[in-house]
Scaffold this active site. Structure first.
Site, PDB file in Angstrom:
ATOM      1  N   GLY A  11       0.839  -1.204   0.000  1.00 38.18           N
ATOM      2  CA  GLY A  11       0.000   0.000   0.000  1.00 38.18           C
ATOM      3  C   GLY A  11       0.871   1.250   0.000  1.00 38.18           C
ATOM      4  O   GLY A  11       1.886   1.295   0.687  1.00 38.18           O
ATOM      5  N   ARG A  72       0.830  -4.990  -4.940  1.00 34.32           N
ATOM      6  CA  ARG A  72       1.006  -6.123  -4.020  1.00 34.32           C
ATOM      7  C   ARG A  72       1.281  -7.322  -4.928  1.00 34.32           C
ATOM      8  O   ARG A  72       0.446  -7.658  -5.766  1.00 34.32           O
ATOM      9  CB  ARG A  72      -0.262  -6.348  -3.203  1.00 34.32           C
ATOM     10  CG  ARG A  72      -0.639  -5.133  -2.343  1.00 34.32           C
ATOM     11  CD  ARG A  72      -1.757  -5.480  -1.388  1.00 34.32           C
ATOM     12  NE  ARG A  72      -2.463  -4.319  -0.898  1.00 34.32           N
ATOM     13  CZ  ARG A  72      -2.041  -3.526   0.080  1.00 34.32           C
ATOM     14  NH1 ARG A  72      -0.911  -3.785   0.698  1.00 34.32           N
ATOM     15  NH2 ARG A  72      -2.762  -2.494   0.475  1.00 34.32           N
ATOM     16  N   ASP A 103       5.378  -4.673   6.041  1.00 30.73           N
ATOM     17  CA  ASP A 103       5.751  -6.012   6.452  1.00 30.73           C
ATOM     18  C   ASP A 103       5.909  -7.001   5.277  1.00 30.73           C
ATOM     19  O   ASP A 103       6.935  -7.673   5.144  1.00 30.73           O
ATOM     20  CB  ASP A 103       4.630  -6.482   7.396  1.00 30.73           C
ATOM     21  CG  ASP A 103       4.982  -7.725   8.115  1.00 30.73           C
ATOM     22  OD1 ASP A 103       6.102  -7.788   8.624  1.00 30.73           O
ATOM     23  OD2 ASP A 103       4.142  -8.651   8.147  1.00 30.73           O
ATOM     24  N   THR A 126       4.460   2.590   5.454  1.00 25.43           N
ATOM     25  CA  THR A 126       3.062   2.140   5.554  1.00 25.43           C
ATOM     26  C   THR A 126       2.342   3.037   6.545  1.00 25.43           C
ATOM     27  O   THR A 126       2.937   3.437   7.562  1.00 25.43           O
ATOM     28  CB  THR A 126       2.946   0.670   6.020  1.00 25.43           C
ATOM     29  OG1 THR A 126       1.585   0.417   6.426  1.00 25.43           O
ATOM     30  CG2 THR A 126       3.850   0.346   7.201  1.00 25.43           C
ATOM     31  N   ASP A 128       0.142   2.082   8.478  1.00 24.52           N
ATOM     32  CA  ASP A 128      -0.382   1.262   9.578  1.00 24.52           C
ATOM     33  C   ASP A 128       0.409   1.341  10.891  1.00 24.52           C
ATOM     34  O   ASP A 128      -0.124   1.023  11.946  1.00 24.52           O
ATOM     35  CB  ASP A 128      -0.456  -0.213   9.145  1.00 24.52           C
ATOM     36  CG  ASP A 128      -1.429  -0.422   7.986  1.00 24.52           C
ATOM     37  OD1 ASP A 128      -2.289   0.447   7.789  1.00 24.52           O
ATOM     38  OD2 ASP A 128      -1.306  -1.445   7.295  1.00 24.52           O
ATOM     39  N   ASP A 130       2.605  -0.679  11.952  1.00 20.07           N
ATOM     40  CA  ASP A 130       2.445  -2.019  12.521  1.00 20.07           C
ATOM     41  C   ASP A 130       3.761  -2.803  12.598  1.00 20.07           C
ATOM     42  O   ASP A 130       3.749  -4.028  12.672  1.00 20.07           O
ATOM     43  CB  ASP A 130       1.404  -2.810  11.700  1.00 20.07           C
ATOM     44  CG  ASP A 130       1.778  -2.903  10.225  1.00 20.07           C
ATOM     45  OD1 ASP A 130       2.739  -2.231   9.791  1.00 20.07           O
ATOM     46  OD2 ASP A 130       1.102  -3.650   9.497  1.00 20.07           O
ATOM     47  N   ARG A 172      -5.227  -2.184   9.182  1.00 22.83           N
ATOM     48  CA  ARG A 172      -5.215  -3.644   9.062  1.00 22.83           C
ATOM     49  C   ARG A 172      -5.456  -4.283  10.436  1.00 22.83           C
ATOM     50  O   ARG A 172      -6.489  -3.997  11.032  1.00 22.83           O
ATOM     51  CB  ARG A 172      -3.885  -4.116   8.462  1.00 22.83           C
ATOM     52  CG  ARG A 172      -3.997  -5.318   7.582  1.00 22.83           C
ATOM     53  CD  ARG A 172      -2.663  -5.650   6.970  1.00 22.83           C
ATOM     54  NE  ARG A 172      -2.365  -4.821   5.840  1.00 22.83           N
ATOM     55  CZ  ARG A 172      -2.766  -5.062   4.594  1.00 22.83           C
ATOM     56  NH1 ARG A 172      -3.463  -6.138   4.328  1.00 22.83           N
ATOM     57  NH2 ARG A 172      -2.458  -4.252   3.613  1.00 22.83           N
TER      58      ARG A 172
HETATM   59  O1  F6P Z   1      -1.502  -1.365   4.604  1.00 31.09           O
HETATM   60  C1  F6P Z   1      -2.096  -0.151   4.284  1.00 31.09           C
HETATM   61  C2  F6P Z   1      -3.588  -0.304   4.137  1.00 31.09           C
HETATM   62  O2  F6P Z   1      -4.120   0.965   3.823  1.00 31.09           O
HETATM   63  C3  F6P Z   1      -4.313  -0.907   5.331  1.00 31.09           C
HETATM   64  O3  F6P Z   1      -4.517   0.009   6.364  1.00 31.09           O
HETATM   65  C4  F6P Z   1      -5.590  -1.391   4.680  1.00 31.09           C
HETATM   66  O4  F6P Z   1      -6.140  -2.474   5.405  1.00 31.09           O
HETATM   67  C5  F6P Z   1      -5.121  -1.836   3.331  1.00 31.09           C
HETATM   68  O5  F6P Z   1      -3.901  -1.188   3.073  1.00 31.09           O
HETATM   69  C6  F6P Z   1      -6.091  -1.555   2.213  1.00 31.09           C
HETATM   70  O6  F6P Z   1      -5.580  -2.117   1.067  1.00 31.09           O
HETATM   71  P1  F6P Z   1      -6.104  -1.784  -0.390  1.00 31.09           P
HETATM   72  O7  F6P Z   1      -5.624  -0.420  -0.759  1.00 31.09           O
HETATM   73  O8  F6P Z   1      -5.503  -2.846  -1.234  1.00 31.09           O
HETATM   74  O9  F6P Z   1      -7.600  -1.812  -0.326  1.00 31.09           O
END
Ligand code: F6P
Length: 320
Positions: A11, A72, A103, A126, A128, A130, A172
């Protein structure tokens, strides 16, 4: 080391562009060449590389997103994908790789390091927050500031209508965005994956605040628990006050990075290249107690994220 590669993966996060700039400019300063890999590991597998110069990274320090774009990439988890990625690096004469991501992106870097001996440096990018080994990840501060701004606006309308606002934030499985947003926006309650919630307690806290003269309430829910919509429905069944839900969603992933994130980006990017220049790979960079640090990538990805219960208690005490 004479030539390095650079990619953003997973992300996107505000500050990634500022980190790209810092990596490229530091590398050029040391006389190294840099190739930007487009679309993360997917671009590495498909050989989508662009040479970067001083001007390639002009006018990006203030922009959200990532100029290299990101993806991803599940293919990198397979042997064939890894071999193609390594073939690209060898073909281009790239001796080391900087990976900006979370991660999952670090796991990809770890695999290139462990299985193929490619020196990699991870920069934590990120929203997050995390990752246990670093106090802050790139993008977290901007994301929280965006959530605060939105809650400020919600507060106006919630107050006028004497409502309860349930606001969903990302993260997340990690409650840090909710925790920091909750404390700094003055929310009464936060619901995070790390602490089980009890609806009777939520209602009690709302009633207590109303009895003391409050006209509205803010509840921040981390996406790792449930959606704002689902929580609002549950709450509406047990409270007389009007409840509305808002999901901030991807808005919190965009926007111009804050000073804190630009500063982290500059320091992380600079440190990453200095390590590679000295022939050091297989590390991640981070910040701990205000100091820029680096650590073994394998150790870093195996650390389990802990939750700051002290901050959680602080919120419980000051948000009435
Ligand atoms: O890891 C970053 C993040 O924004 C998380 O907070 C969220 O769960 C996820 O990515 C959303 O992913 P996507 O943009 O693929 O919907």
């Amino acid at each position: 080391m004479k030539r390095i590669g650079l990619l953003t993966s997973g992300g996107d996060a505000p500050g990634m562009n500022a980190a790209i700039r810092a990596v490229v400019r530091t590398a050029l300063y040391f006389g190294m060449e840099v190739y930007g890999v487009e679309r993360g590991y997917a671009g590495l597998i498909d050989d989508e590389l662009v040479p970067m110069n001083m001007r390639s990274v002009s006018d990006i320090v203030h922009r959200g997103g990532t100029m290299l774009r990101t993806a991803r990439c599940l293919e990198l988890m397979e042997k064939e994908g890894q071999e193609r990625a390594v073939a690209t690096l060898r073909k281009r004469g790239i001796e080391g790789l900087v990976v900006i991501g979370g991660d999952g992106s670090f796991r990809g870097a770890k695999c290139l390091t462990e299985n193929y001996g490619i020196p990699t440096i991870g920069i934590p990018g990120t929203i997050d927050n995390d990752l246990e080994y670093t106090d802050y990840t790139l993008g977290f501060d901007t994301a929280v500031n965006t959530c605060i701004e939105i809650i400020n606006k919600l507060r106006d309308t919630m107050n006028s209508h004497e409502r309860i606002s349930v606001v969903e934030v990302m993260g997340r499985h990690c409650g840090d965005i909710a925790l920091y947003t909750g404390i700094t926006s003055g929310a009464e309650i936060i619901i995070v994956p790390e602490v089980p919630y009890n609806m009777d307690d939520v209602v009690m806290r709302i009633n207590r605040s109303r009895a003391s003269g409050k006209h509205s309430n803010i509840i921040v829910v981390a996406e790792g628990v449930m959606s704002a919509d689902a929580f609002a429905k549950q709450l509406q069944n047990v409270t007389e006050y009007s409840v509305r839900s808002t999901c901030i969603g991807h808005i919190q992933r965009g926007g111009s990075p804050t000073m804190a994130d630009r500063m982290l980006a500059a320091q992380f990017g600079n440190k990453a290249v200095r390590l590679l220049k000295d022939g050091i790979g297989n590390r991640v960079v981070g910040i701990r107690q205000n100091k820029i640090i680096d650590m073994d990538i394998i150790e870093a990805v195996s650390m389990k994220k802990t939750f700051n219960y002290e901050l959680y208690e602080t919120l419980q005490m000051i948000s009435m």
